[in-house]
Scaffold this active site. Structure first.
Site, PDB file in Angstrom:
ATOM      1  N   TYR A  73       5.112   7.024   0.162  1.00  0.00           N
ATOM      2  CA  TYR A  73       5.142   6.506   1.528  1.00  0.00           C
ATOM      3  C   TYR A  73       4.790   5.026   1.435  1.00  0.00           C
ATOM      4  O   TYR A  73       3.709   4.674   0.953  1.00  0.00           O
ATOM      5  CB  TYR A  73       4.118   7.222   2.409  1.00  0.00           C
ATOM      6  CG  TYR A  73       4.385   8.695   2.573  1.00  0.00           C
ATOM      7  CD1 TYR A  73       5.081   9.172   3.683  1.00  0.00           C
ATOM      8  CD2 TYR A  73       3.953   9.611   1.617  1.00  0.00           C
ATOM      9  CE1 TYR A  73       5.316  10.533   3.841  1.00  0.00           C
ATOM     10  CE2 TYR A  73       4.200  10.966   1.768  1.00  0.00           C
ATOM     11  CZ  TYR A  73       4.870  11.420   2.873  1.00  0.00           C
ATOM     12  OH  TYR A  73       5.109  12.760   3.017  1.00  0.00           O
TER      13      TYR A  73
ATOM     14  N   MET B  28       0.836  -1.173   0.000  1.00  0.00           N
ATOM     15  CA  MET B  28       0.000   0.000   0.000  1.00  0.00           C
ATOM     16  C   MET B  28       0.875   1.227   0.000  1.00  0.00           C
ATOM     17  O   MET B  28       1.296   1.659   1.037  1.00  0.00           O
ATOM     18  CB  MET B  28      -0.876  -0.032   1.252  1.00  0.00           C
ATOM     19  CG  MET B  28      -1.910   1.028   1.279  1.00  0.00           C
ATOM     20  SD  MET B  28      -1.810   2.423   2.174  1.00  0.00           S
ATOM     21  CE  MET B  28      -1.084   3.700   2.234  1.00  0.00           C
ATOM     22  N   PRO B  29       1.194   1.729  -1.143  1.00  0.00           N
ATOM     23  CA  PRO B  29       1.873   3.020  -1.109  1.00  0.00           C
ATOM     24  C   PRO B  29       0.862   4.165  -1.090  1.00  0.00           C
ATOM     25  O   PRO B  29      -0.223   4.065  -1.668  1.00  0.00           O
ATOM     26  CB  PRO B  29       2.677   3.024  -2.411  1.00  0.00           C
ATOM     27  CG  PRO B  29       1.949   2.121  -3.318  1.00  0.00           C
ATOM     28  CD  PRO B  29       1.259   1.094  -2.450  1.00  0.00           C
ATOM     29  N   LEU B  30       1.222   5.221  -0.386  1.00  0.00           N
ATOM     30  CA  LEU B  30       0.498   6.492  -0.424  1.00  0.00           C
ATOM     31  C   LEU B  30       1.364   7.435  -1.229  1.00  0.00           C
ATOM     32  O   LEU B  30       2.535   7.634  -0.889  1.00  0.00           O
ATOM     33  CB  LEU B  30       0.281   7.024   0.990  1.00  0.00           C
ATOM     34  CG  LEU B  30      -0.099   8.503   1.110  1.00  0.00           C
ATOM     35  CD1 LEU B  30      -1.455   8.771   0.479  1.00  0.00           C
ATOM     36  CD2 LEU B  30      -0.089   8.930   2.574  1.00  0.00           C
TER      37      LEU B  30
ATOM     38  N   ARG C  12      10.211  -1.811   0.275  1.00  0.00           N
ATOM     39  CA  ARG C  12      10.177  -2.328  -1.099  1.00  0.00           C
ATOM     40  C   ARG C  12      11.604  -2.623  -1.520  1.00  0.00           C
ATOM     41  O   ARG C  12      12.546  -1.979  -1.059  1.00  0.00           O
ATOM     42  CB  ARG C  12       9.592  -1.297  -2.073  1.00  0.00           C
ATOM     43  CG  ARG C  12       8.213  -0.805  -1.727  1.00  0.00           C
ATOM     44  CD  ARG C  12       7.153  -1.781  -2.096  1.00  0.00           C
ATOM     45  NE  ARG C  12       5.839  -1.278  -1.661  1.00  0.00           N
ATOM     46  CZ  ARG C  12       4.731  -1.907  -1.862  1.00  0.00           C
ATOM     47  NH1 ARG C  12       4.727  -3.064  -2.490  1.00  0.00           N
ATOM     48  NH2 ARG C  12       3.590  -1.406  -1.451  1.00  0.00           N
TER      49      ARG C  12
END
Length: 129
Positions: free
Chosen positions: A72, A1-3, A76
């Site tokens: 964010y 889940m990147p923001l 990774r």
């Protein structure tokens, strides 16, 4: 889940912003192999004088099409981050006409326990995700 947060110079139309966000999401899907609805994006529009982005001695020139992206994310791999950077630059150039020299990307890495998606619950830690 990147923001993803985007800082751009004001003046893009709503359709141009949507195209930019869609292009960025395609890069997220390609690089991080997340579900299609794993999409979290925020755009901040700034006056031109509020954004100063030079070249760190690399010799390229920036324009008012500048797109600063902060990612964010939980950890990774270097390969995933590198792929995302390349995919994002390609997508923004192809679909938005943004030159590669106008794309700046920074990763901010945090742990799974640093996220709550709703209800004050750390879903990564509780096993909901």
């Amino acid at each position: 889940m990147p923001l993803l947060t985007f800082d751009v110079i004001e003046g893009r139309s709503p359709d141009q912003i949507r195209t930019l966000l869609d292009a960025a999401h395609r890069a997220v899907l390609a690089a991080f192999n997340v579900p299609a609805r794993d999409r979290y994006q925020i755009v901040h529009e700034n006056k031109a004088y509020q954004m100063v982005f030079q070249d760190t001695g690399l010799g390229f020139t920036r324009s008012t099409d500048l797109v600063m992206v902060r990612v964010y994310t939980s950890p990774r791999s270097e390969a995933q981050k590198t792929r995302f950077m390349a995919e994002l630059a390609r997508e923004l150039h192809t679909h938005c006409g943004v030159a590669g020299s106008d794309v700046m990307i920074s990763f901010i890495t945090n742990d799974k326990g640093d996220w709550s998606f709703a209800d004050g619950e750390a879903q990564y830690l509780t096993g909901a995700l």
